[in-house]
Scaffold this active site. Structure first.
Site, PDB file in Angstrom:
ATOM      1  N   ASN A 167      41.995 -35.156 -82.976  1.00 49.51           N
ATOM      2  CA  ASN A 167      41.507 -34.087 -82.105  1.00 49.51           C
ATOM      3  C   ASN A 167      40.601 -33.168 -82.919  1.00 49.51           C
ATOM      4  O   ASN A 167      41.068 -32.385 -83.734  1.00 49.51           O
ATOM      5  CB  ASN A 167      42.690 -33.310 -81.527  1.00 49.51           C
ATOM      6  CG  ASN A 167      42.254 -32.139 -80.666  1.00 49.51           C
ATOM      7  OD1 ASN A 167      41.104 -32.062 -80.226  1.00 49.51           O
ATOM      8  ND2 ASN A 167      43.173 -31.205 -80.421  1.00 49.51           N
ATOM      9  N   GLY A 185      47.823 -26.394 -87.736  1.00 49.97           N
ATOM     10  CA  GLY A 185      46.820 -25.697 -88.524  1.00 49.97           C
ATOM     11  C   GLY A 185      47.358 -24.662 -89.481  1.00 49.97           C
ATOM     12  O   GLY A 185      46.600 -23.866 -90.033  1.00 49.97           O
ATOM     13  N   SER A 187      49.748 -30.542 -88.500  1.00 47.85           N
ATOM     14  CA  SER A 187      49.496 -30.643 -89.940  1.00 47.85           C
ATOM     15  C   SER A 187      49.838 -32.019 -90.505  1.00 47.85           C
ATOM     16  O   SER A 187      50.380 -32.145 -91.605  1.00 47.85           O
ATOM     17  CB  SER A 187      50.265 -29.542 -90.695  1.00 47.85           C
ATOM     18  OG  SER A 187      49.809 -28.258 -90.314  1.00 47.85           O
ATOM     19  N   GLU A 221      53.838 -31.513 -80.283  1.00 47.44           N
ATOM     20  CA  GLU A 221      53.228 -30.696 -81.320  1.00 47.44           C
ATOM     21  C   GLU A 221      53.938 -29.346 -81.408  1.00 47.44           C
ATOM     22  O   GLU A 221      53.735 -28.484 -80.554  1.00 47.44           O
ATOM     23  CB  GLU A 221      51.752 -30.445 -81.006  1.00 47.44           C
ATOM     24  CG  GLU A 221      50.873 -31.670 -81.081  1.00 47.44           C
ATOM     25  CD  GLU A 221      49.404 -31.304 -81.142  1.00 47.44           C
ATOM     26  OE1 GLU A 221      48.727 -31.717 -82.086  1.00 47.44           O
ATOM     27  OE2 GLU A 221      48.940 -30.582 -80.246  1.00 47.44           O
ATOM     28  N   GLU A 268      46.699 -24.970 -77.212  1.00 48.45           N
ATOM     29  CA  GLU A 268      45.612 -23.995 -77.168  1.00 48.45           C
ATOM     30  C   GLU A 268      45.107 -23.802 -75.745  1.00 48.45           C
ATOM     31  O   GLU A 268      44.722 -22.689 -75.360  1.00 48.45           O
ATOM     32  CB  GLU A 268      44.485 -24.438 -78.105  1.00 48.45           C
ATOM     33  CG  GLU A 268      44.903 -24.362 -79.569  1.00 48.45           C
ATOM     34  CD  GLU A 268      44.164 -25.300 -80.501  1.00 48.45           C
ATOM     35  OE1 GLU A 268      44.521 -25.342 -81.683  1.00 48.45           O
ATOM     36  OE2 GLU A 268      43.240 -26.006 -80.035  1.00 48.45           O
TER      37      GLU A 268
END
Length: 258
Positions: free
Chosen positions: A10, A180, A220, A174, A104
């Site tokens: 992604n 991140g 990550s 996730e 997000e």
């Protein structure tokens, strides 16, 4: 049932169309040089909308086996929806996957479980595979409620979907606190939730559906930790973020079992 692992990168809002071409060519070269078996592990890139046509051109022109998809889709077929991109548009560009319900999108655009499920059904109806995202924030994790939180997301997103639809879908777990941040859930953390998702799919549908659906881990993921994560029985691949922006690193992730 043997589930074919999927490594999906992604890119989020990174890479212009020229950078996209360079990255896909580099990734393909890395994998080709390593005699990578694309039938054993699916590899896909998920670029921004503005890059998809360029990715399609280079993939088809060079007869690459890398697949690609989109980061979102509209629930509308067409019409006065400025800024929206329809499933038919993405299908015509050769997309195989559509990411729906990424954390997000949920956080910044207020997407609900019901909307995520609607987008998944739209993708399926257009012949593409939805990658249905789920995951918990740090507060939920600290409270020990990660499993119940994620299963509620799964219940909402899969509502109205048939067993055949679910078999054709991909679910990506996730943990938001690990995206991140450099923090990563342990392989045991990943297995706990991915295993619970598979059990819930079996409860909602049947054992065959639970055995068929691919469940990815994201957060990550890098070449240094992917093998340990992939060793878990209910983890069928990874939704990779930052590490997918580097051809050599993403290739190493795809070659987790080399």
């Amino acid at each position: 049932m043997a589930r074919t692992p999927l490594m999906a990168g992604n890119w989020k809002m990174n890479m212009d169309h020229l950078e996209a071409i360079h990255l896909v060519q580099g990734l393909n070269q890395e994998l080709t040089d390593a005699n990578f078996d694309f039938s054993a592990v699916e590899v896909a890139v998920i670029p921004p909308f503005t890059d998809i046509r360029s990715v399609q051109t280079v993939v088809e022109g060079d007869e690459m086996k890398i697949k690609y998809g989109a980061q979102d889709v509209s629930t509308h077929e067409n019409g006065a929806y400025t800024g929206e991109i329809s499933a038919s548009m993405l299908s015509k560009l050769g997309c195989s996957f559509i990411v729906v319900g990424h954390s997000e999108r949920r956080e910044y655009h207020g997407e609900s479980d019901a909307l995520v499920g609607e987008k998944a059904r739209v993708a399926l109806a257009a012949g593409m595979t939805p990658i249905i995202c789920c995951g918990e924030g740090l507060d939920v994790r600290k409270a020990g409620n990660q499993v119940s939180h994620v299963l509620a997301q799964i219940d909402g997103a899969l509502a109205g979907m048939s067993a055949d639809d679910v078999k054709k879908s991909v679910i990506a777990y996730e943990p938001i606190w690990a995206i991140g941040t450099g923090e990563v859930a342990t392989p045991e953390d990943a297995q706990e939730v991915c295993g619970a998702i598979r059990v819930r799919v079996g409860e909602l549908y049947d054992a065959a559906t639970a055995d068929a659906v691919r469940i990815l881990y994201g957060g990550s993921v890098k070449s240094a930790n992917v093998a340990d994560i992939m060793a878990k029985e209910d983890v069928d691949g990874a939704l990779v973020g930052g590490a997918s922006l580097k051809a050599d690193e993403f290739a190493k992730i795809a070659r987790f079992n080399a």
